[in-house]
Design a protein around this motif. Structure first.
Motif, short mmCIF file in Angstrom:
data_model
loop_
_atom_site.label_atom_id
_atom_site.label_comp_id
_atom_site.label_asym_id
_atom_site.label_seq_id
_atom_site.Cartn_x
_atom_site.Cartn_y
_atom_site.Cartn_z
N THR A 53 0.64 -1.04 -0.08
CA THR A 53 -0.15 -0.11 -0.12
C THR A 53 1.02 1.38 0.42
O THR A 53 0.47 2.36 -0.03
N ALA A 58 2.43 1.60 -5.55
CA ALA A 58 1.03 2.15 -6.84
C ALA A 58 1.96 3.08 -7.71
O ALA A 58 1.25 2.64 -8.57
N SER A 123 -4.49 -2.49 -3.03
CA SER A 123 -3.02 -1.63 -3.31
C SER A 123 -3.98 0.02 -2.53
O SER A 123 -4.05 0.31 -2.31
N LEU A 124 -5.01 0.62 -4.20
CA LEU A 124 -5.49 1.04 -3.88
C LEU A 124 -6.25 1.01 -3.02
O LEU A 124 -6.61 2.32 -1.87
N CYS A 127 -4.93 1.89 0.36
CA CYS A 127 -4.59 3.04 0.25
C CYS A 127 -5.80 4.28 0.80
O CYS A 127 -5.87 5.28 1.36
N ARG A 131 -6.67 5.96 4.66
CA ARG A 131 -6.82 7.44 4.38
C ARG A 131 -8.04 8.45 5.00
O ARG A 131 -7.74 8.88 5.43
N ASN A 211 -10.12 13.05 -3.68
CA ASN A 211 -8.52 12.73 -3.79
C ASN A 211 -9.64 10.90 -3.82
O ASN A 211 -9.13 10.31 -3.97
N PHE A 214 -12.20 10.21 -5.95
CA PHE A 214 -11.70 9.66 -7.15
C PHE A 214 -10.99 8.21 -7.36
O PHE A 214 -11.52 8.06 -7.91
N HIS A 215 -10.82 7.96 -6.05
CA HIS A 215 -9.81 6.71 -6.47
C HIS A 215 -10.88 5.50 -5.84
O HIS A 215 -10.59 4.91 -6.24
N SER A 500 -9.83 17.47 -6.18
CA SER A 500 -8.20 17.44 -5.32
C SER A 500 -7.40 18.00 -5.95
O SER A 500 -6.44 18.47 -4.78
N PHE B 284 -3.82 16.48 -17.90
CA PHE B 284 -4.73 15.80 -17.24
C PHE B 284 -6.02 14.94 -17.01
O PHE B 284 -6.43 14.36 -17.34
N HIS B 327 1.61 11.06 -9.78
CA HIS B 327 1.76 10.10 -8.17
C HIS B 327 3.15 10.21 -7.43
O HIS B 327 3.83 10.30 -6.43
C1 HEM Z 1 -6.27 2.70 -10.63
C2 HEM Z 1 -4.77 3.35 -10.60
C3 HEM Z 1 -4.68 4.53 -10.16
C4 HEM Z 1 -5.21 5.65 -10.69
C5 HEM Z 1 -5.45 5.94 -11.99
C6 HEM Z 1 -4.28 6.45 -9.67
C7 HEM Z 1 -4.26 8.24 -10.21
C8 HEM Z 1 -4.26 9.64 -9.83
C9 HEM Z 1 -4.77 10.92 -10.29
C10 HEM Z 1 -4.40 11.43 -11.67
C11 HEM Z 1 -3.83 11.42 -9.07
C12 HEM Z 1 -3.73 13.02 -8.83
C13 HEM Z 1 -4.82 13.51 -8.52
C14 HEM Z 1 -5.02 13.52 -6.99
O1 HEM Z 1 -4.82 14.53 -5.75
O2 HEM Z 1 -6.51 13.47 -6.26
C15 HEM Z 1 -3.56 10.66 -8.12
C16 HEM Z 1 -3.64 11.32 -6.37
C17 HEM Z 1 -3.09 10.03 -5.51
N1 HEM Z 1 -3.21 8.59 -5.17
FE1 HEM Z 1 -3.92 7.43 -6.88
N2 HEM Z 1 -3.55 6.91 -8.76
C18 HEM Z 1 -4.26 5.28 -8.60
C19 HEM Z 1 -3.85 4.60 -6.98
C20 HEM Z 1 -2.75 4.66 -5.94
C21 HEM Z 1 -2.84 3.78 -5.11
C22 HEM Z 1 -2.81 2.13 -5.28
C23 HEM Z 1 -2.29 4.46 -4.26
C24 HEM Z 1 -2.48 4.25 -2.94
C25 HEM Z 1 -0.87 3.42 -2.68
C26 HEM Z 1 -2.40 6.04 -4.39
C27 HEM Z 1 -2.68 6.62 -3.79
C28 HEM Z 1 -2.75 8.56 -4.10
C29 HEM Z 1 -2.00 9.62 -3.09
C30 HEM Z 1 -2.12 9.27 -2.31
C31 HEM Z 1 -2.79 10.74 -4.00
C32 HEM Z 1 -2.45 11.70 -3.84
C33 HEM Z 1 -1.07 13.17 -3.83
C34 HEM Z 1 -1.19 13.78 -3.56
O3 HEM Z 1 -1.23 13.80 -2.17
O4 HEM Z 1 -0.42 14.98 -4.45
N3 HEM Z 1 -3.46 5.87 -5.84
N4 HEM Z 1 -3.94 9.41 -8.22
#
Ligand code: HEM
Lengths: 576, 370
Positions: A53, A58, A123-124, A127, A131, A211, A214-215, A500, B284, B327
């Motif tokens: 995670t 990721a 993982s998602l 995560c 959170r 955020n 979204f996830h 987000s 994006f 990410h």
């Molecule tokens: C299915 C696959 C995934 C996609 C397509 C994806 C896509 C994105 C995108 C586009 C963002 C930036 C926009 C935002 O801040 O909301 C983001 C942020 C983030 N994602 Fe993902 N994500 C995926 C999986 C994951 C996984 C598995 C994790 C955890 C391990 C994760 C953790 C995060 C976190 C913590 C942020 C915030 C980053 C920040 O603080 O700027 N994501 N993700």
């Protein structure tokens, strides 16, 4: 999680308190994760979970997913084109089979592709859930404790209210609190610092909510797609003008049920093709004869007893009926023929669907006449809407419209092999057990027919008449119960993404104090969580608002933090 | 359906040619600006160093490595160091450099706000020419649309010519807010290549659309795709420059010679990274919409919203790579140079999707008029 990562990044501002208890736990967890533990099974599992995670994993899985998707565009894929795959394996005897064993013709259902996205989504979840809990707690807890040295924050400034303004430190802090509340901050005023009251304020909780939405929505999209695959179905059917399709299993030419499909799902609606019209470009030079419009007039009935309804089916404009959508995906010509057998009886009469082969509706025709007596008859050849013949004797179609329609056929007699009951492709004639009657190589020659013409077969085997031409359409029928929820989740995902990325999470602290000479000294600091290029702008705005409130000149003291703090400010020494 | 107007089509081609010519002159002016500015800046530096006016260095005057190191205030020194140590602590102080009168850092002329002190006459000429070229280009795209009686993006020729126009337009719009003239040679150069390729390799006369493309989704889906690609183009250039700049900054900080003088005109690696992040974020979102609208259109046209068609595969790959980029920006050890690489890889995928996939891969999308 990024939080975990960032907490170690923030070393330069150690005295800035980090958010809530979740953070501390995370740091601990990260520390635990850093050294591979000798903790036995539970420890190992916990360690593996932490790894899975982590943000780094990721990222790695995301990039892996991108790479893994690529081969699907390089090699033919079974779900889309099974026959091309078979051909490809034949054409590449050296490695064609090897690729198959690596599932490279079924990339998107392969074990390795599935493994990647399943891990990614685990993982998602791993995560998102912690959170979400942490964020829920953060939203309910008070803004974090005021740091000792505000000057260490990325945005820092001071204001001095003159003694004659009559605003003591305690009033000043309440003023600032009111102002921040108005700007949407959650504020807590703290008088426990004695003569130096402070406040902590925070806003932008929506960022994290966005955020998480979204996830989570991505999981929703995946689940919707899975539901569609389980409970959906699709099929194809060719309809000649005048034909009616009834939505039952036998009504389909080809049918692909989902894993959990039940035939009771089919609602027995009907759709009749009344007329099909194709329009071709007669205007532009470069694209003369290119299709510019396909329109099918249909009559539909929701149920056998329901009233008939006239509808129009077009490309990009499906008809929806009984929980399915019907799409216009192909069209062509169906020459109408009458075949008489050796006994002089009509053995077959009706349209024959001609399969598109080349430019301008150059199509192949196969006619099987199992009812002909005494010998079964078969015909194979071509249909040309606008026949032309080159000097070499090669015929081609010069236009997609029916300007000079022509049917040219070879004929056969013998056993068609249909009686054995094994299924046959209607578009192919198996000539193994047949004898040629007409062919260009034979004395009798081939058969060439224009509409209205009849040809009498040699040896008294019968005759064939080319009556006219009808049109046919190919329709795809789809039922996907996951579609709507996939759309909703996708829209939610975009909304969450925008929130987000564009809501900023910020913290503000203000500290006031009274100087010996009666002036009220105010200092403030701002901190962003995550990306925030507008923090400086926010600092300037807050400063302006405070100055306005207290009737101060906006450049009341140095705007930018300087190394010479104003004498007697609540915190005179700036750390070097 | 509107009638075809071949005369308009011919006007359009004439305008395309004129636009390409104007851009070529603009390109030369941009290149001249790079060459000239780096020279004058160097001499300014040398003078400054000779006079030893270290402390007096304002934001407008470039500060050499030595000067920065010797700068008196702790904050300046700290800031210089932060820049060198890269964006490791970016997340912690994202805007602190933008505030105040930040020091130029090492061998730099512009900071985050990208305000340049000195006047650059060739650059002004270049921008004026680009505006002129864009105006002619706009006329070309418009006459094409009128000639075909529809939106001018239905085949490769039109994707390229309209796409090139959008790239210039986006560049000019961003110029209003940020002085990105250092990207001029790149953007205008690329646009010239696109126009030439369109006219030479992909020329198509004005014509109607095949039924499969007759949908309002063509207008929505493709326009957003083109717009996002234009933004990705800008960030690609910035990320590439970021790599060069961070290498150069490291070299200078280590006492090495500054061999890439023209890079003085380019802001610091960190500023480039921050700005390209912001543009990438917008792009994006645009790409997410492209993907979604494409799926909705596919559902309307073919009955399934996703079928792993080649074009769909690559649109997805691009989306995932940029998601990876976002990410990376939040992952320790992946900001800075590595994130820049992801942005570059993402853009290469965009280019691949647009060129190779459109042309050589068979799929449901391969009716784009080739
Ligand atoms: C299915 C696959 C995934 C996609 C397509 C994806 C896509 C994105 C995108 C586009 C963002 C930036 C926009 C935002 O801040 O909301 C983001 C942020 C983030 N994602 Fe993902 N994500 C995926 C999986 C994951 C996984 C598995 C994790 C955890 C391990 C994760 C953790 C995060 C976190 C913590 C942020 C915030 C980053 C920040 O603080 O700027 N994501 N993700």
């Amino acid at each position: 999680m990024s939080e975990r990562v960032k907490s170690t990044e923030k070393s330069p501002a150690e005295d800035v308190p980090q958010p809530g208890p979740a953070k501390k736990g995370a740091v601990k967890a990260a520390k635990a994760g850093a050294a591979v533990p000798s903790l036995g099974v539970v420890g190992m599992l916990r360690w593996a979970w932490t790894q899975l995670t982590s943000m780094r994993t990721a990222l790695f899985l995301l990039l892996l997913l991108a790479v893994a998707a690529v081969p699907g565009s390089l090699f033919p894929q079974r779900p889309a084109n099974p026959s091309v795959v078979t051909q490809y394996i034949k054409d590449h005897p050296d490695y064609g089979q090897l690729l198959d064993s690596l599932q490279l013709y079924d990339v998107y259902s392969s074990a390795w592709f599935s493994a990647i996205y399943i891990l990614l989504f685990i993982s998602l979840i791993g995560c998102v859930v912690p959170r979400a809990i942490a964020h829920y707690k953060a939203m309910r807890s008070q803004p974090p404790r005021t740091p000792k040295r505000l000057s260490r924050l990325p945005e820092y400034g001071t204001l001095v209210v003159p003694a004659d303004a009559g605003i003591p430190a305690s009033d000043a802090i309440e003023d600032a609190a009111a102002l921040l509340k108005k700007r949407g901050y959650r504020v807590e005023v703290r008088h426990d610092d004695g003569a130096r009251p402070t406040l902590g304020a925070e806003r932008g909780f929506l960022k994290e909510v966005g955020n998480l939405v979204f996830h989570t929505s991505l999981i929703g999209v995946l689940v919707s797609v899975a539901v569609g695959g389980l409970f959906g179905y699709s099929g194809q059917r060719i309809l000649v003008e005048g034909d009616t399709f009834v939505n039952t299993l036998v009504g389909y030419d080809q049918f692909n049920p989902g894993t959990n499909f039940q035939s009771s799902q089919l609602q027995p609606y009907s759709i009749q093709l009344d007329k099909f019209q194709a329009t071709f470009d007669r205007e532009s030079q470069g694209k003369f004869g290119q299709p510019i419009d396909f329109t099918a007039d249909v009559t539909t009935k929701e149920n056998p007893g329901a009233p008939a309804k006239k509808e129009v089916l077009k490309v990009n404009d499906p008809v929806t009926l009984g929980g399915t959508s019907i799409y216009l995906t192909g069209n062509g010509y169906a020459p109408v023929v009458t075949v008489r057998d050796g006994n002089g009886n009509v053995a077959m009469q009706g349209p024959v669907v001609a399969k598109l082969q080349g430019e301008n509706y150059y199509s192949s025709v196969v006619i099987k006449v199992p009812d002909a007596k005494p010998d079964q008859l078969g015909f194979a050849g071509f249909f040309l809407p606008t026949a032309f013949v080159t000097e070499q004797g090669i015929s081609f179609s010069g236009d997609p419209d029916l300007i000079n329609p022509q049917l040219s056929l070879n004929s056969y007699y013998g056993d068609l092999g249909l009686d054995k009951g094994s299924p046959q492709n209607v578009f192919e004639l198996d000539v193994k057990n047949l004898k040629e009657l007409n062919a260009r190589s034979l004395k009798a020659g081939g058969i060439t027919l224009a509409p209205g013409n009849t040809y009498t077969l040699p040896e008294g085997k019968g005759s064939i008449t080319f009556e006219g031409v009808k049109k046919y359409v190919g329709v795809d029928i789809h039922h996907n119960p996951g579609q709507l929820s996939a759309l909703i989740f996708a829209l939610l995902a975009v909304a969450g993404l925008i929130v987000s990325l564009y809501v900023n999470r910020r913290r503000v602290w203000v500290r006031t104090g009274t100087h010996e000479d009666g002036r009220t000294m105010v200092e403030y600091g701002l901190l962003a969580r995550g990306e925030d290029h507008r923090l400086a702008g926010e600092a300037a705005t807050l400063r302006g608002l405070l100055a306005q409130k207290w009737n101060l000149d906006a450049d009341n003291t140095d705007t930018a933090p300087s190394n010479s703090s104003p004498a007697g400010s609540p915190e005179p020494k700036k750390d070097q | 359906m509107f009638p075809i107007n071949e005369t308009m089509g011919q006007y359009s081609e004439l305008f395309m040619l004129l636009a390409a010519g104007t851009y070529t002159v603009a390109f030369i002016a941009f290149a001249w600006d790079l060459a000239r500015s780096s020279k004058t800046l160097k001499s300014v530096d040398l003078k400054a160093a000779a006079a030893g006016t270290t402390a007096a260095a304002s934001a407008k005057v470039p500060v050499t490595a030595g000067a920065s190191a010797a700068a008196a205030t702790a904050r300046t020194a700290g800031s210089g160091e932060d820049r060198l140590s890269g964006p490791a602590d970016r997340a912690e102080r994202p805007s602190s450099y933008a505030s105040g009168t930040a020091n130029g850092g090492v061998g730099q002329t512009a900071d985050d706000s990208m305000r340049y002190g000195e006047r650059r006459a060739p650059a002004r000429v270049a921008v004026a020419l680009t505006v002129l070229g864009a105006a002619i280009h706009a006329a070309a795209v418009l006459t094409r649309a009128v000639g075909a009686g529809r939106v001018p993006w239905g085949n490769m020729y039109e994707f390229l010519t309209t796409g090139a126009f959008v790239a210039v337009a986006v560049f000019l719009v961003v110029l209003v807010r940020r002085d990105l003239r250092f990207l001029g040679t790149f953007v205008v150069g690329l646009v010239i290549i696109m126009l030439v390729a369109a006219s030479v390799a992909f020329w198509t006369p004005v014509g109607h659309l095949v039924p499969a493309l007759q949908s309002y989704w063509l207008i929505i889906h493709v326009s957003i795709a083109v717009l996002s690609s234009a933004l990705f183009t800008l960030t690609f250039a910035m990320s590439a420059l970021q790599l060069v700049q961070s290498h150069r900054q490291k070299t200078i900080a280590a006492g090495g010679a500054d061999k890439l003088g023209f890079m003085r005109l380019v802001p610091s690696a960190l500023s480039l990274e921050n700005l390209s992040y912001r543009i990438n974020a917008i792009a994006f979102i645009g790409w997410t919409f492209t993907l979604m609208f494409g799926a909705i259109w596919a559902e309307k046209a073919w009955g399934r919203f996703w079928g792993w068609d080649t074009k769909e595969v690559w649109t997805f790959v691009i989306w995932v790579v940029y998601a990876g980029y976002l990410h990376a920006r939040a992952t320790r050890g992946w900001t800075g140079t590595r994130a820049a690489w992801l942005s570059i890889v993402g853009y290469l995928c965009v280019v691949f999707n647009f060129t190779i996939v459109n042309q050589f891969f068979n799929g449901l999308h391969s009716y784009s008029g080739l």
